[in-house]
Design a protein around this motif. Structure first.
Motif, PDB file in Angstrom:
ATOM      1  N   ALA A  33      -8.357  10.373   5.273  1.00  0.00           N
ATOM      2  CA  ALA A  33      -9.666  10.376   4.795  1.00  0.00           C
ATOM      3  C   ALA A  33      -9.623  10.026   3.463  1.00  0.00           C
ATOM      4  N   GLY A  34     -10.592   9.529   3.062  1.00  0.00           N
ATOM      5  CA  GLY A  34     -10.777   9.120   1.504  1.00  0.00           C
ATOM      6  C   GLY A  34     -12.197   8.874   1.110  1.00  0.00           C
ATOM      7  N   VAL A  35     -12.445   8.988  -0.345  1.00  0.00           N
ATOM      8  CA  VAL A  35     -13.806   8.773  -0.620  1.00  0.00           C
ATOM      9  C   VAL A  35     -13.732   8.011  -1.957  1.00  0.00           C
ATOM     10  N   VAL A  36     -14.615   6.944  -2.329  1.00  0.00           N
ATOM     11  CA  VAL A  36     -14.715   6.056  -3.380  1.00  0.00           C
ATOM     12  C   VAL A  36     -16.031   6.583  -4.130  1.00  0.00           C
ATOM     13  N   TRP A  37     -15.907   6.583  -5.253  1.00  0.00           N
ATOM     14  CA  TRP A  37     -17.220   6.985  -6.127  1.00  0.00           C
ATOM     15  C   TRP A  37     -17.401   5.819  -7.108  1.00  0.00           C
ATOM     16  N   SER A  38     -18.306   5.122  -7.088  1.00  0.00           N
ATOM     17  CA  SER A  38     -18.693   4.098  -8.120  1.00  0.00           C
ATOM     18  C   SER A  38     -19.313   4.788  -9.290  1.00  0.00           C
ATOM     19  N   ILE A  39     -18.523   4.985 -10.413  1.00  0.00           N
ATOM     20  CA  ILE A  39     -18.900   5.383 -11.790  1.00  0.00           C
ATOM     21  C   ILE A  39     -20.029   4.531 -12.251  1.00  0.00           C
ATOM     22  N   MET A  99       0.881  -1.182  -0.036  1.00  0.00           N
ATOM     23  CA  MET A  99      -0.101   0.035  -0.021  1.00  0.00           C
ATOM     24  C   MET A  99       0.947   1.173   0.028  1.00  0.00           C
ATOM     25  N   ARG A 100       0.430   2.173  -0.949  1.00  0.00           N
ATOM     26  CA  ARG A 100       1.340   3.246  -0.732  1.00  0.00           C
ATOM     27  C   ARG A 100       0.176   4.562  -0.518  1.00  0.00           C
ATOM     28  N   GLY A 101       0.834   5.794  -0.246  1.00  0.00           N
ATOM     29  CA  GLY A 101       0.043   6.799  -0.090  1.00  0.00           C
ATOM     30  C   GLY A 101      -0.696   7.281   1.239  1.00  0.00           C
ATOM     31  N   PRO A 102      -1.612   8.029   1.517  1.00  0.00           N
ATOM     32  CA  PRO A 102      -2.019   8.647   2.691  1.00  0.00           C
ATOM     33  C   PRO A 102      -2.276   7.845   3.595  1.00  0.00           C
ATOM     34  N   PHE A 103      -3.133   6.520   3.409  1.00  0.00           N
ATOM     35  CA  PHE A 103      -3.600   5.945   4.443  1.00  0.00           C
ATOM     36  C   PHE A 103      -2.551   5.010   4.952  1.00  0.00           C
ATOM     37  N   SER A 104      -1.270   4.968   4.415  1.00  0.00           N
ATOM     38  CA  SER A 104      -0.184   4.423   5.240  1.00  0.00           C
ATOM     39  C   SER A 104       0.356   5.033   6.540  1.00  0.00           C
ATOM     40  N   ALA A 105      -0.210   6.228   6.799  1.00  0.00           N
ATOM     41  CA  ALA A 105      -0.109   6.981   7.922  1.00  0.00           C
ATOM     42  C   ALA A 105      -0.774   6.461   9.219  1.00  0.00           C
ATOM     43  N   LEU A 106      -1.984   5.502   8.713  1.00  0.00           N
ATOM     44  CA  LEU A 106      -2.390   5.079   9.945  1.00  0.00           C
ATOM     45  C   LEU A 106      -1.843   3.790  10.512  1.00  0.00           C
ATOM     46  N   SER A 140       4.752  14.911   6.876  1.00  0.00           N
ATOM     47  CA  SER A 140       4.461  14.994   5.432  1.00  0.00           C
ATOM     48  C   SER A 140       2.769  15.032   5.254  1.00  0.00           C
ATOM     49  N   ARG A 141       2.752  15.611   4.297  1.00  0.00           N
ATOM     50  CA  ARG A 141       1.150  15.685   3.979  1.00  0.00           C
ATOM     51  C   ARG A 141       0.999  15.125   2.558  1.00  0.00           C
ATOM     52  N   HIS A 142      -0.048  14.285   2.483  1.00  0.00           N
ATOM     53  CA  HIS A 142      -0.056  13.342   1.250  1.00  0.00           C
ATOM     54  C   HIS A 142      -1.431  13.714   0.504  1.00  0.00           C
ATOM     55  N   ALA A 143      -1.510  13.791  -0.839  1.00  0.00           N
ATOM     56  CA  ALA A 143      -2.830  13.760  -1.463  1.00  0.00           C
ATOM     57  C   ALA A 143      -2.657  12.768  -2.568  1.00  0.00           C
ATOM     58  N   GLU A 144      -3.657  12.012  -2.859  1.00  0.00           N
ATOM     59  CA  GLU A 144      -3.848  11.029  -3.943  1.00  0.00           C
ATOM     60  C   GLU A 144      -5.081  11.049  -4.638  1.00  0.00           C
ATOM     61  N   ALA A 145      -5.174  10.908  -5.847  1.00  0.00           N
ATOM     62  CA  ALA A 145      -6.428  10.612  -6.471  1.00  0.00           C
ATOM     63  C   ALA A 145      -6.289   9.691  -7.665  1.00  0.00           C
ATOM     64  N   LEU A 190      -6.511  12.168   1.448  1.00  0.00           N
ATOM     65  CA  LEU A 190      -5.631  13.170   1.951  1.00  0.00           C
ATOM     66  C   LEU A 190      -5.199  12.465   3.175  1.00  0.00           C
ATOM     67  N   GLY A 191      -4.163  12.689   3.633  1.00  0.00           N
ATOM     68  CA  GLY A 191      -3.520  12.433   5.101  1.00  0.00           C
ATOM     69  C   GLY A 191      -2.163  13.156   5.403  1.00  0.00           C
ATOM     70  N   ARG A 192      -1.816  12.768   6.551  1.00  0.00           N
ATOM     71  CA  ARG A 192      -0.603  13.372   7.094  1.00  0.00           C
ATOM     72  C   ARG A 192       0.219  12.109   7.648  1.00  0.00           C
ATOM     73  N   GLY A 193       1.704  12.197   7.323  1.00  0.00           N
ATOM     74  CA  GLY A 193       2.673  11.024   7.907  1.00  0.00           C
ATOM     75  C   GLY A 193       3.589  11.415   8.767  1.00  0.00           C
ATOM     76  N   PHE A 194       4.356  10.820   9.231  1.00  0.00           N
ATOM     77  CA  PHE A 194       5.491  11.125  10.145  1.00  0.00           C
ATOM     78  C   PHE A 194       6.413  10.103  10.096  1.00  0.00           C
ATOM     79  N   GLU A 195       7.911  10.363  10.244  1.00  0.00           N
ATOM     80  CA  GLU A 195       8.805   9.409  10.393  1.00  0.00           C
ATOM     81  C   GLU A 195       9.809  10.008  11.449  1.00  0.00           C
ATOM     82  N   THR A 196       9.961   9.026  12.516  1.00  0.00           N
ATOM     83  CA  THR A 196      11.076   9.507  13.585  1.00  0.00           C
ATOM     84  C   THR A 196      12.417   9.159  13.099  1.00  0.00           C
TER      85      THR A 196
END
Length: 748
Positions: A482-488, A169-176, A529-534, A498-504
């Motif tokens: 936080a994220g949203v999925v739209w089923s087209i 997994m890559r991106g904002p939800f890795s912060a969790l 870090s601040r992440h955005a993905e679409a 969108l999300g925020r992450g950190f590395e010690t």
């Protein structure tokens, strides 16, 4: 046909609208990324239009989602790929993750041909600065963290021969997942089969490389079991790079009644005396890329690693709406590493020597409650929990010589004690995550994690010129996503997160004072870090296509301040920017042919100027160099491509079911240091593999052969970022071969 065409046109219109929305959602990233990848995207779309039958591609399968509950990756608001067990093993050596994870977009994974230093792995550029081990990426093996509480990690104990899949997994939800900004890599062992199955395997190849393995797995009543053991050895593709590795994995799954299950895992890895050829300078690389650095031979550089760990996972379902999961784990990892540091350099009382003796014990617990239900006609799921991880570390340093420094009696041996300290990290987290189907076409996901990471060190080496340097520091971070999925449509999803992450800093990065004296670098701050993905995810008959646009802006990026005399000192730079695109597509045909391709475009730059030292600290003004804003971050390729053309006989023939595949990997140039003083040239290499499977009653026999680097290209497979002696380049092997066989016997 007309109706189908109208539906396709409507979906294309919707897709175009979503792509425009995505482009505006990720500023500047889309503008350069989409244009430069347009031709590649068009080719993938054309493949999708030729759909014939279901291919079952790995990346479209079931994964553990951001709420740690199984669901299709198609429905997750994140870039997630799962590489399945057959892909991990078919026609592969089953030794390193780099064999197959190169197919995952956004992931740069290099086999360094150096088993003393493990693989180089970076996710969207995070982790690229690591000179050994893995950092910036959260690692798991069957739910047990393979990343330490300080953020460092290893993958040498990942068993590919018994894996059901590897998820990335890559991106904002890795912060969790806490102390990891770039991504998550998790390996999951296969569930025990019914009855019993025994599977021996063997392979041999170039450079006196061999591997022997055996598995026994099965289930009886309420007990399932799986045991996997292997032994690997190689003479090394370069001089002074021989290694052996023993690996065992044990997994027991117990049903304690209809509502309760207990899973027990155990793992051991032993890598004694892995030779380290070190990197080569530009001149050495040009003269003979197969050689070891002369310093490696002088000091007999090598590393021994031994790790034992175990874990228990208890799951209980109270009702259809509520269940709990509690996991415990613990282990010990011991490392003895001999470095190439000149004796004269070790004279200063603050110098830690040329031999690292590290014994690291760790344990942890993760407890979570999972609730699901219906609200406003939409299904929802909530996960909340706490976790604590503890790392206790005894770190000692010794001189790598005996006798006087001016005239050593022996080199590459354990000499006088030069460092002795007890280090401890306690990482405590609380987290909550939720998913809710707010509309038949829209699902929202959100989560937050609060972390407290406490470092402390007790100095046990106090001598004249080296005072007591005990100390402590606490880092805190709150990381939401936080994220949203739209089923087209039923086969096309769009998402944005969108999300925020950190590395010690890791203890390796805290190890040396920036002033050049003794003590740890407790002034070093964590990177945030601040992440955005679409992105878009499409399914079609026989395949899929995924597109992700991303941006990550980091503050207080941890970078090298100086790197001399075996002392890597780190500092915080200002801002950095990572922007890019990931695209993957797969398609299978009824004729037995299948294609897969993954493309990554990534621009990673220092947004602010900072100063670094080219000499030993404390850094005199004349030795300081300014890294200008806009400079490329080292260790990160701007473009990478993996493509595969596979053929498998659509039906079994009298002699078995054959298959063959052509693999292509292309990587652009990689800068070797912050100054961009040199770069490893880009390369394109191909590999060919072929195999056959034959079933005879309860027996299944498989055999394969593969040839890597078909063109015998000469290139650097990886670089050692900011290496102090200019030994940046780690050459890849020339043309090489492997053959192997497996025999499975199943008793029902």
């Amino acid at each position: 046909m007309r109706q189908r065409g109208r539906r396709a046109a409507a979906r294309l219109t919707a897709s175009s609208a979503v792509l425009r929305a995505v482009s505006s959602a990720v500023p500047r990233a889309a503008s350069f990324a989409v244009l430069r990848a347009a031709s590649f995207a068009a080719a993938c779309t054309a493949l999708g239009a030729m759909a014939q039958e279901a291919a079952g591609p790995d990346a479209a399968g079931v994964v553990v989602s951001v709420t740690s509950v199984a669901q299709p990756s198609f429905d997750a608001p994140a870039a997630i790929d799962a590489v399945g067990g057959r892909t991990l093993r078919e026609g592969q050596r089953q030794v390193n993750l780099s064999e197959t994870l190169a197919r995952v977009p956004g992931l740069n994974i290099a086999d360094r041909q150096n088993y003393a230093q493990d693989l180089q792995i970076s996710s969207r550029g995070f982790g690229a600065r690591s000179t050994f081990g893995v950092r910036g990426i959260r690692l798991y093996a069957d739910g047990i963290p393979a990343s330490m509480p300080d953020g460092s990690g290893q993958v040498s104990h990942f068993s590919l021969s018994s894996a059901a899949r590897v998820e990335v997994m890559r991106g904002p939800f890795s912060a969790l997942h806490g102390n990891a900004a770039g991504g998550v890599i998790a390996i999951f062992s296969a569930d025990p089969p019914a009855g019993m199955q025994a599977t021996p395997s063997a392979s041999i190849g170039s450079f006196n490389t061999w591997r022997l393995g055996a598995q026994v797995a099965g289930s009886e009543g309420a007990v399932g079991y799986a045991f996997d053991a292997s032994r690997f050895g190689t003479g090394g593709a370069r001089d002074h790079s021989a290694a052996t590795r023993e690996l065992e994995n044990l997994r027991l799954k117990l049903s304690l009644g209809g509502a309760t299950t207990l899973t027990l895992t155990g793992n051991r890895v032993d890598m004694p005396e892995s030779q380290d050829p070190l990197g080569l300078t530009r001149a050495e690389y040009g003269a003979n890329p197969n050689q070891a650095s002369p310093a490696a031979l002088t000091f007999n550089t090598r590393k021994s690693t031994r790790q034992v760990q175990g874990g228990a996972l208890l799951e209980h379902r109270f009702s259809s709406e509520n269940r709990v999961r509690v996991g415990f784990y613990g282990g010990d990892r011991a490392i003895m590493q001999y470095q190439a540091i000149a004796p004269a350099t070790q004279v200063a009382p603050t110098q830690a020597g040329g031999v690292i003796d590290l014994d690291r014990g760790y344990y942890g617990v993760d407890a979570r409650w999972i609730h699901q239900g219906i609200a406003a006609d939409g299904a929802y799921m909530v996960t909340a929990g706490i976790a604590q991880e503890v790392q206790n570390e005894l770190r000692r340093g010794f001189q790598n010589f005996t006798g006087a420094s001016a005239a050593p009696a022996a080199l590459g041996v354990i000499g006088a004690l030069r460092r002795n300290e007890n280090n401890r990290v306690v990482n405590t987290s609380q987290f909550a995550q939720a998913e809710w189907q707010v509309h038949p076409l829209i699902k929202v996901s959100a989560g937050i994690r609060q972390s407290r990471v406490a470092f402390s060190s007790k100095d046990l080496y106090v001598v004249a010129g080296n005072p007591d340097d005990s100390g402590a520091v606490v880092y805190r971070a709150t990381t939401p996503a936080a994220g949203v999925v739209w089923s087209i449509s039923g086969d096309l999803n769009a998402y944005a997160t969108l999300g925020r992450g950190f590395e010690t800093p890791t203890f390796n990065e805290l190890a040396y004072s920036p002033a050049g004296g003794s003590g740890l670098n407790f002034a070093l701050r964590p990177a945030t870090s601040r992440h955005a993905e679409a992105g878009l995810k499409a399914r079609f008959a026989g395949g899929y296509a995924n597109l992700a646009l991303f941006r990550a802006d980091t503050t207080d990026e941890i970078v090298t301040a100086s790197n001399t005399g075996g002392r890597a000192i780190f500092q915080n730079a200002g801002h950095t920017e990572r922007r890019g695109l990931e695209l993957a597509a797969a398609k299978a045909y009824a004729s037995g042919w299948a294609v897969y391709a993954a493309y990554t475009l990534l621009e990673a730059k220092y947004a602010d100027a900072f100063r670094t030292c080219v000499g030993a600290p404390p850094c005199a003004p004349a030795a300081a160099v300014t890294i200008a804003a806009g400079t490329d971050m080292p260790g990160i390729p701007k473009r990478s491509l993996y493509a595969e053309l596979l053929w498998r006989a659509p039906r079994a023939l009298s002699y078995g079911t054959p298959h063959a595949a052509l693999e292509l990997r292309s990587v652009s140039q990689i800068q070797v240091d912050d100054r961009n003083s040199d770069a490893a040239a880009g390369y394109s290499v191909a590999a060919l593999r072929a195999g056959i499977e034959k079933r005879i009653g309860p027996w299944v026999a498989t055999a394969f052969a593969r040839v890597d680097n078909l063109s015998d290209a000469r290139y650097a497979g990886s670089v050692i970022v900011n290496e102090s002696n200019g030994r940046f380049f780690e050459p890849a092997p020339g043309r090489n071969w492997t053959v192997g066989a497996t025999l499975a016997w199943r008793i029902k």
